[in-house]
Design an enzyme around this catalytic site. Structure first.
Site, PDB file in Angstrom:
ATOM      1  N   LEU A   7      57.330  39.584  92.826  1.00 15.57           N
ATOM      2  CA  LEU A   7      56.588  38.492  93.104  1.00 15.57           C
ATOM      3  C   LEU A   7      57.483  37.395  93.766  1.00 15.57           C
ATOM      4  O   LEU A   7      58.813  37.597  93.597  1.00 15.57           O
ATOM      5  CB  LEU A   7      55.828  38.132  92.135  1.00 15.57           C
ATOM      6  N   PRO A   8      57.151  36.629  94.647  1.00 18.79           N
ATOM      7  CA  PRO A   8      57.958  35.440  95.372  1.00 18.79           C
ATOM      8  C   PRO A   8      58.858  34.745  94.507  1.00 18.79           C
ATOM      9  O   PRO A   8      59.921  34.621  94.646  1.00 18.79           O
ATOM     10  CB  PRO A   8      57.245  34.971  96.107  1.00 18.79           C
ATOM     11  N   THR A  44      62.977  37.834  91.693  1.00 24.25           N
ATOM     12  CA  THR A  44      64.335  37.119  91.585  1.00 24.25           C
ATOM     13  C   THR A  44      63.485  35.692  91.085  1.00 24.25           C
ATOM     14  O   THR A  44      63.061  34.906  92.019  1.00 24.25           O
ATOM     15  CB  THR A  44      65.221  36.794  92.696  1.00 24.25           C
ATOM     16  N   LYS A  68      71.882  38.156  88.618  1.00 21.16           N
ATOM     17  CA  LYS A  68      71.608  38.176  89.899  1.00 21.16           C
ATOM     18  C   LYS A  68      71.991  36.912  90.693  1.00 21.16           C
ATOM     19  O   LYS A  68      72.862  36.768  91.762  1.00 21.16           O
ATOM     20  CB  LYS A  68      70.039  38.142  89.984  1.00 21.16           C
ATOM     21  N   LYS A  83      67.441  30.205  98.375  1.00 19.01           N
ATOM     22  CA  LYS A  83      66.462  30.367  97.111  1.00 19.01           C
ATOM     23  C   LYS A  83      67.477  30.668  95.870  1.00 19.01           C
ATOM     24  O   LYS A  83      67.371  30.077  94.977  1.00 19.01           O
ATOM     25  CB  LYS A  83      65.262  31.475  97.293  1.00 19.01           C
TER      26      LYS A  83
HETATM   27  P1  NAD Z   1      57.126  39.042  99.756  1.00 14.12           P
HETATM   28  O1  NAD Z   1      56.764  37.624 100.014  1.00 14.12           O
HETATM   29  O2  NAD Z   1      57.235  39.921 101.145  1.00 14.12           O
HETATM   30  O3  NAD Z   1      56.194  39.782  98.678  1.00 14.12           O
HETATM   31  C1  NAD Z   1      55.837  39.337  97.643  1.00 14.12           C
HETATM   32  C2  NAD Z   1      54.259  39.750  97.383  1.00 14.12           C
HETATM   33  O4  NAD Z   1      53.713  39.167  96.074  1.00 14.12           O
HETATM   34  C3  NAD Z   1      53.278  39.311  98.623  1.00 14.12           C
HETATM   35  O5  NAD Z   1      52.850  40.441  99.197  1.00 14.12           O
HETATM   36  C4  NAD Z   1      52.406  38.315  98.066  1.00 14.12           C
HETATM   37  O6  NAD Z   1      51.018  38.510  98.587  1.00 14.12           O
HETATM   38  C5  NAD Z   1      52.229  38.921  96.300  1.00 14.12           C
HETATM   39  N1  NAD Z   1      51.794  38.090  95.825  1.00 14.12           N
HETATM   40  C6  NAD Z   1      52.082  36.672  95.419  1.00 14.12           C
HETATM   41  N2  NAD Z   1      51.478  36.206  94.419  1.00 14.12           N
HETATM   42  C7  NAD Z   1      50.392  37.132  93.939  1.00 14.12           C
HETATM   43  C8  NAD Z   1      49.601  37.320  92.929  1.00 14.12           C
HETATM   44  N3  NAD Z   1      49.329  36.318  92.239  1.00 14.12           N
HETATM   45  N4  NAD Z   1      49.087  38.314  92.695  1.00 14.12           N
HETATM   46  C9  NAD Z   1      49.307  39.644  93.387  1.00 14.12           C
HETATM   47  N5  NAD Z   1      50.072  39.464  94.585  1.00 14.12           N
HETATM   48  C10 NAD Z   1      50.847  38.474  94.517  1.00 14.12           C
HETATM   49  O7  NAD Z   1      58.777  38.967  99.334  1.00 14.12           O
HETATM   50  P2  NAD Z   1      59.633  40.048  99.068  1.00 14.12           P
HETATM   51  O8  NAD Z   1      60.850  40.058  99.964  1.00 14.12           O
HETATM   52  O9  NAD Z   1      59.040  41.366  98.557  1.00 14.12           O
HETATM   53  O10 NAD Z   1      60.574  39.545  97.638  1.00 14.12           O
HETATM   54  C11 NAD Z   1      59.854  39.493  96.304  1.00 14.12           C
HETATM   55  C12 NAD Z   1      61.055  39.255  95.353  1.00 14.12           C
HETATM   56  O11 NAD Z   1      62.237  39.964  95.536  1.00 14.12           O
HETATM   57  C13 NAD Z   1      61.304  37.878  95.511  1.00 14.12           C
HETATM   58  O12 NAD Z   1      61.535  37.315  94.141  1.00 14.12           O
HETATM   59  C14 NAD Z   1      62.712  37.892  96.402  1.00 14.12           C
HETATM   60  O13 NAD Z   1      63.538  36.701  96.059  1.00 14.12           O
HETATM   61  C15 NAD Z   1      63.310  39.141  95.621  1.00 14.12           C
HETATM   62  N6  NAD Z   1      64.285  39.794  96.599  1.00 14.12           N
HETATM   63  C16 NAD Z   1      63.991  39.896  97.861  1.00 14.12           C
HETATM   64  C17 NAD Z   1      64.972  40.900  98.676  1.00 14.12           C
HETATM   65  C18 NAD Z   1      64.665  40.795 100.159  1.00 14.12           C
HETATM   66  O14 NAD Z   1      65.654  41.242 100.864  1.00 14.12           O
HETATM   67  N7  NAD Z   1      63.506  40.710 100.495  1.00 14.12           N
HETATM   68  C19 NAD Z   1      66.227  41.181  98.215  1.00 14.12           C
HETATM   69  C20 NAD Z   1      66.322  40.901  96.702  1.00 14.12           C
HETATM   70  C21 NAD Z   1      65.452  40.412  95.954  1.00 14.12           C
END
Ligand code: NAD
Length: 298
Positions: free
Chosen positions: A65-66, A97, A168, A243
């Site tokens: 999740l975000p 994260t 992390k 972030k």
């Molecule tokens: P994203 O926004 O693409 O995906 C998050 C998903 O969670 C979305 O599809 C959203 O609809 C869903 N969501 C939010 N609230 C919800 C709820 N209550 N119930 C169900 N679904 C819900 O984000 P991401 O890029 O996939 O990143 C996810 C996590 O991974 C973050 O914490 C980010 O910091 C971490 N991260 C991302 C990357 C990257 O390169 N994108 C790399 C390492 C870590």
């Protein structure tokens, strides 16, 4: 084959869940966004229509999740995972994260839970080569290991609850600071009319050597795979670096750690975001600094 729940099918969660399906598991996914659910179904997964719907028969449930508030809501909110699971919960693994405090608070409510943030980005999630940094009990880590192995390559048990998140943000604080350091060296080189390829050739083989230089060089040319060669399309967006540096500073404030360069790096990425460049790769900090005059950036 195991039954797995997966909540959060976004940029990272989508391909991670697809790799669990590919490994032969029955994966029931949930997301608030229909596009995430459709992609999961197309990859061979099952879909639920509520958070608690993923619990049906599940041995393990992943969340991706975000931010911390979404993790609190999904685990601790009304209709959340912990209340819905009752007395026989599956193993919960949060890969988002988030701040260390939220990770520890949620783990305190969900016995045996793991925090397991990742590095490797969308490319690593798709290729199944993520690094998992894991906090929580040893027994839970052993249970979850085969599933991590279906999604990643480097899987490290960092310690008790919250240790994965701590690892992390410490790692990404090194990265955020070192990228600015490398970028500043190229900014100065440009002003001094020193050829980028010469600085790279020298520093890559001497004491300035680091990952930000040799694997992710912020100027076009020396490292063909780096985002600098594709107009700084991410990669790892500046918004995500901001972030993580913000989470690091929250943790430094709470624990009393002196991290002056981490604080400064956070402010540089903040200023970059305020210029409208938060969607570019974080290595764009080179171009951003190069376009500014001495004294303009605090
Ligand atoms: P994203 O926004 O693409 O995906 C998050 C998903 O969670 C979305 O599809 C959203 O609809 C869903 N969501 C939010 N609230 C919800 C709820 N209550 N119930 C169900 N679904 C819900 O984000 P991401 O890029 O996939 O990143 C996810 C996590 O991974 C973050 O914490 C980010 O910091 C971490 N991260 C991302 C990357 C990257 O390169 N994108 C790399 C390492 C870590």
């Amino acid at each position: 084959m195991s039954r797995i729940g997966f909540i959060g099918l976004g940029n990272m969660g989508g391909p991670m869940a697809a790799n669990l399906v590919r490994a032969g598991h029955h994966v029931t996914g949930f997301d608030l966004v229909p596009a995430g659910l459709a992609a999961h179904a197309a990859a061979g997964g099952a879909v639920a229509d509520t958070v608690s719907g993923v619990l049906e028969g599940a041995e393990i449930v992943f969340t991706m999740l975000p931010a911390g508030r979404h993790v609190r809501e999904v685990y601790l909110g009304a209709g959340g995972l912990i209340a819905a699971a009752g007395g026989h919960p599956p193993l919960f693994v949060d890969c988002s994260t988030i701040d260390v405090e939220t990770a520890r608070a949620v783990a305190g409510e969900a016995g045996g839970m793991l925090d397991a943030p990742v590095s490797g980005g969308v490319g690593g999630a798709t290729a199944g080569t993520l690094t998992f940094m894991v906090g929580g009990p040893e027994e839970s880590f052993s249970r979850a290991h085969p599933y991590f192995a279906a999604m990643g390559k480097n899987i490290v048990h960092a310690g008790d609850a919250g240790a994965g998140q701590a690892a992390k943000i410490c790692n990404n604080m090194i990265l955020g600071i070192s990228m600015i350091g490398v970028a500043e060296a190229f900014v100065l080189a440009e002003r001094l009319e020193l050829d980028f390829s010469k600085l790279f050739q020298i520093s890559a083989a001497s004491s300035g050597q680091c990952w930000s230089l040799t694997s992710y060089c912020p100027v076009p040319g020396p490292v063909p795979a780096s985002p600098a060669n594709r107009d700084y399309a991410p990669g790892f967006a500046a918004a995500l670096m901001l972030k993580d540096l913000t989470l690091a500073q929250q943790a430094a404030d709470a624990s009393g750690a002196a991290t002056p360069l981490g604080a400064h790096a956070m402010r540089v990425y903040q200023a970059m975001a305020e210029s409208g460049d938060e969607g570019r790769d974080f290595s764009y900090v080179f171009r951003w600094l190069a376009d500014r005059a001495r004294g303009e950036v605090g």
